[in-house]
Scaffold this motif. Structure first.
Motif, mmCIF file in Angstrom:
data_model
loop_
_atom_site.group_PDB
_atom_site.id
_atom_site.type_symbol
_atom_site.label_atom_id
_atom_site.label_comp_id
_atom_site.label_asym_id
_atom_site.label_seq_id
_atom_site.Cartn_x
_atom_site.Cartn_y
_atom_site.Cartn_z
ATOM 1 N N GLU A 36 32.598 34.660 49.159
ATOM 2 C CA GLU A 36 31.372 34.998 48.426
ATOM 3 C C GLU A 36 31.364 34.469 46.999
ATOM 4 O OE1 GLU A 36 30.493 39.157 48.732
ATOM 5 O OE2 GLU A 36 30.582 39.128 50.918
ATOM 6 N N ILE A 37 32.512 34.033 46.503
ATOM 7 C CA ILE A 37 32.580 33.440 45.171
ATOM 8 C C ILE A 37 33.399 32.157 45.260
ATOM 9 C CG2 ILE A 37 32.381 35.635 43.934
ATOM 10 C CD1 ILE A 37 35.413 35.445 43.393
ATOM 11 N N GLU A 38 33.186 31.306 44.295
ATOM 12 C CA GLU A 38 33.977 30.074 44.242
ATOM 13 C C GLU A 38 35.378 30.412 43.741
ATOM 14 O OE1 GLU A 38 33.947 25.815 41.922
ATOM 15 O OE2 GLU A 38 32.043 26.820 42.320
ATOM 16 N N ALA B 110 28.670 43.759 31.775
ATOM 17 C CA ALA B 110 27.648 43.511 32.794
ATOM 18 C C ALA B 110 27.496 42.030 33.135
ATOM 19 C CB ALA B 110 26.317 44.101 32.343
ATOM 20 N N ALA B 111 27.470 41.161 32.150
ATOM 21 C CA ALA B 111 27.319 39.726 32.426
ATOM 22 C C ALA B 111 28.529 39.183 33.168
ATOM 23 C CB ALA B 111 27.102 38.962 31.126
ATOM 24 N N LYS B 112 29.713 39.623 32.788
ATOM 25 C CA LYS B 112 30.924 39.176 33.487
ATOM 26 C C LYS B 112 30.905 39.678 34.925
ATOM 27 C CE LYS B 112 33.689 38.978 29.307
ATOM 28 N NZ LYS B 112 34.764 39.593 28.537
ATOM 29 N N LEU B 113 30.492 40.914 35.110
ATOM 30 C CA LEU B 113 30.415 41.493 36.439
ATOM 31 C C LEU B 113 29.430 40.705 37.311
ATOM 32 C CD1 LEU B 113 31.424 43.858 38.188
ATOM 33 C CD2 LEU B 113 29.503 45.192 37.310
ATOM 34 N N ALA B 114 28.325 40.300 36.747
ATOM 35 C CA ALA B 114 27.313 39.544 37.488
ATOM 36 C C ALA B 114 27.860 38.219 38.016
ATOM 37 C CB ALA B 114 26.094 39.302 36.608
ATOM 38 N N SER B 115 28.847 37.632 37.335
ATOM 39 C CA SER B 115 29.398 36.357 37.779
ATOM 40 C C SER B 115 30.172 36.482 39.094
ATOM 41 C CB SER B 115 30.290 35.744 36.692
ATOM 42 O OG SER B 115 31.503 36.468 36.563
ATOM 43 N N TYR B 116 30.480 37.710 39.501
ATOM 44 C CA TYR B 116 31.184 37.956 40.766
ATOM 45 C C TYR B 116 30.225 38.134 41.941
ATOM 46 C CZ TYR B 116 35.566 38.713 38.243
ATOM 47 O OH TYR B 116 36.690 38.559 37.475
ATOM 48 N N GLY B 117 28.929 38.087 41.674
ATOM 49 C CA GLY B 117 27.936 38.240 42.730
ATOM 50 C C GLY B 117 27.200 39.555 42.620
ATOM 51 N N PRO B 118 26.069 39.660 43.307
ATOM 52 C CA PRO B 118 25.207 40.837 43.164
ATOM 53 C C PRO B 118 25.817 42.140 43.687
ATOM 54 C CG PRO B 118 24.391 39.407 44.904
ATOM 55 C CD PRO B 118 25.510 38.668 44.226
ATOM 56 N N ALA B 119 26.765 42.069 44.598
ATOM 57 C CA ALA B 119 27.353 43.280 45.161
ATOM 58 C C ALA B 119 28.652 43.691 44.468
ATOM 59 C CB ALA B 119 27.605 43.094 46.658
ATOM 60 N N SER C 19 45.398 53.520 32.495
ATOM 61 C CA SER C 19 44.428 53.346 33.572
ATOM 62 C C SER C 19 44.515 51.939 34.139
ATOM 63 C CB SER C 19 43.006 53.631 33.071
ATOM 64 O OG SER C 19 42.622 52.681 32.103
ATOM 65 N N ALA C 20 43.775 51.748 35.226
ATOM 66 C CA ALA C 20 43.652 50.427 35.846
ATOM 67 C C ALA C 20 42.182 50.231 36.187
ATOM 68 C CB ALA C 20 44.513 50.330 37.096
ATOM 69 N N CYS C 21 41.758 48.991 36.221
ATOM 70 C CA CYS C 21 40.387 48.689 36.605
ATOM 71 C C CYS C 21 40.366 47.387 37.393
ATOM 72 C CB CYS C 21 39.456 48.637 35.403
ATOM 73 S SG CYS C 21 39.710 47.239 34.300
ATOM 74 N N LEU C 22 39.235 47.110 38.021
ATOM 75 C CA LEU C 22 39.082 45.894 38.812
ATOM 76 C C LEU C 22 37.618 45.690 39.128
ATOM 77 C CD1 LEU C 22 38.520 46.880 42.035
ATOM 78 C CD2 LEU C 22 40.876 47.610 41.722
ATOM 79 N N VAL C 23 37.315 44.520 39.641
ATOM 80 C CA VAL C 23 35.983 44.228 40.143
ATOM 81 C C VAL C 23 36.126 44.066 41.651
ATOM 82 C CG1 VAL C 23 34.042 42.619 40.133
ATOM 83 C CG2 VAL C 23 35.259 43.107 37.992
ATOM 84 N N ALA C 24 35.525 44.990 42.395
ATOM 85 C CA ALA C 24 35.581 44.947 43.860
ATOM 86 C C ALA C 24 34.484 44.019 44.366
ATOM 87 C CB ALA C 24 35.408 46.340 44.434
ATOM 88 N N ILE C 25 34.873 43.080 45.240
ATOM 89 C CA ILE C 25 33.918 42.149 45.837
ATOM 90 C C ILE C 25 34.122 42.128 47.348
ATOM 91 C CG2 ILE C 25 33.757 40.729 43.756
ATOM 92 C CD1 ILE C 25 35.530 38.644 45.186
ATOM 93 N N GLN C 26 33.200 41.501 48.018
ATOM 94 C CA GLN C 26 33.279 41.276 49.468
ATOM 95 C C GLN C 26 33.501 42.574 50.251
ATOM 96 O OE1 GLN C 26 34.846 36.668 49.208
ATOM 97 N NE2 GLN C 26 36.100 38.048 50.369
ATOM 98 N N GLY C 27 32.835 43.647 49.810
ATOM 99 C CA GLY C 27 32.894 44.911 50.540
ATOM 100 C C GLY C 27 34.221 45.639 50.448
ATOM 101 N N SER C 28 34.991 45.397 49.372
ATOM 102 C CA SER C 28 36.334 45.972 49.270
ATOM 103 C C SER C 28 36.401 47.344 48.601
ATOM 104 C CB SER C 28 37.258 45.002 48.526
ATOM 105 O OG SER C 28 36.813 44.805 47.194
#
Length: 166
Positions: free
Chosen positions: A25-27, A149-158, A120-129
């Motif tokens: 879903e991402i390059e 928000a802009a950085k998050l958007a670069s990972y795709g709409p979901a 703490s820990a954080c992440l950006v969940a993609i591809q239904g993870s």
């Protein structure tokens, strides 16, 4: 049997191969971007090996939340007052699925973060993870800070920002 090792320059061909096979879903990120993160935090970047070779990896870096690196950024400097482990990338090849490689990589990176005193820990969940990450205590961040928000958007709409206390 899975063995974890520090992610080294010699593992980059395997990392790029696994990344290419996992992300649809991402390059995939550039070698330069991944290496910048690995060099910044070698103690939290690992590979999982089995008899089949490298079957997975995690790239996790200390940050000052919510200042997350941009996707495919060519450079990265760790935060001087880091408080959070950012799990930037976890990928497991088909040969490593069902072996516990992903779980072992995540737990080891989190243990290293705790050893560094990160709260703490954080992440950006993609591809239904999202359900996968919820198993580790991560929860969706309802409204990410504007500067994320802009950085998050670069990972795709979901894409979904998630966070957990350590």
């Amino acid at each position: 049997m899975i063995q974890l090792k520090a992610l080294a320059a010699a593992h980059m061909p395997d990392v790029l191969r696994i990344q290419d096979g996992c992300y649809v879903e991402i390059e995939p990120e550039s070698r330069e971007s991944l290496q910048a993160k690995i060099l910044a935090s070698p103690g939290t970047c690992l590979v999982a090996e089995s008899a089949a070779g490298v079957v997975g990896y995690v790239i996790a870096i200390p940050v000052r939340y919510p200042d997350l690196p941009a996707l495919n950024a060519p450079t990265f400097q760790p935060a001087t007052a880091a408080d959070t482990l950012y799990i930037h990338d976890l990928a497991v090849a088909d040969a490593g699925r069902g072996t516990g490689a992903g779980r072992a990589l995540v737990r080891s990176a989190i243990d290293a973060a705790k050893g560094r005193g990160l709260a703490s820990a954080c992440l950006v969940a993609i591809q239904g993870s999202v359900p996968y990450w919820e198993q580790f205590g991560f929860e969706k961040v309802a409204a990410p800070p504007d500067r994320v928000a802009a950085k998050l958007a670069s990972y795709g709409p979901a894409a979904q920002l998630m966070r957990a206390s350590l």
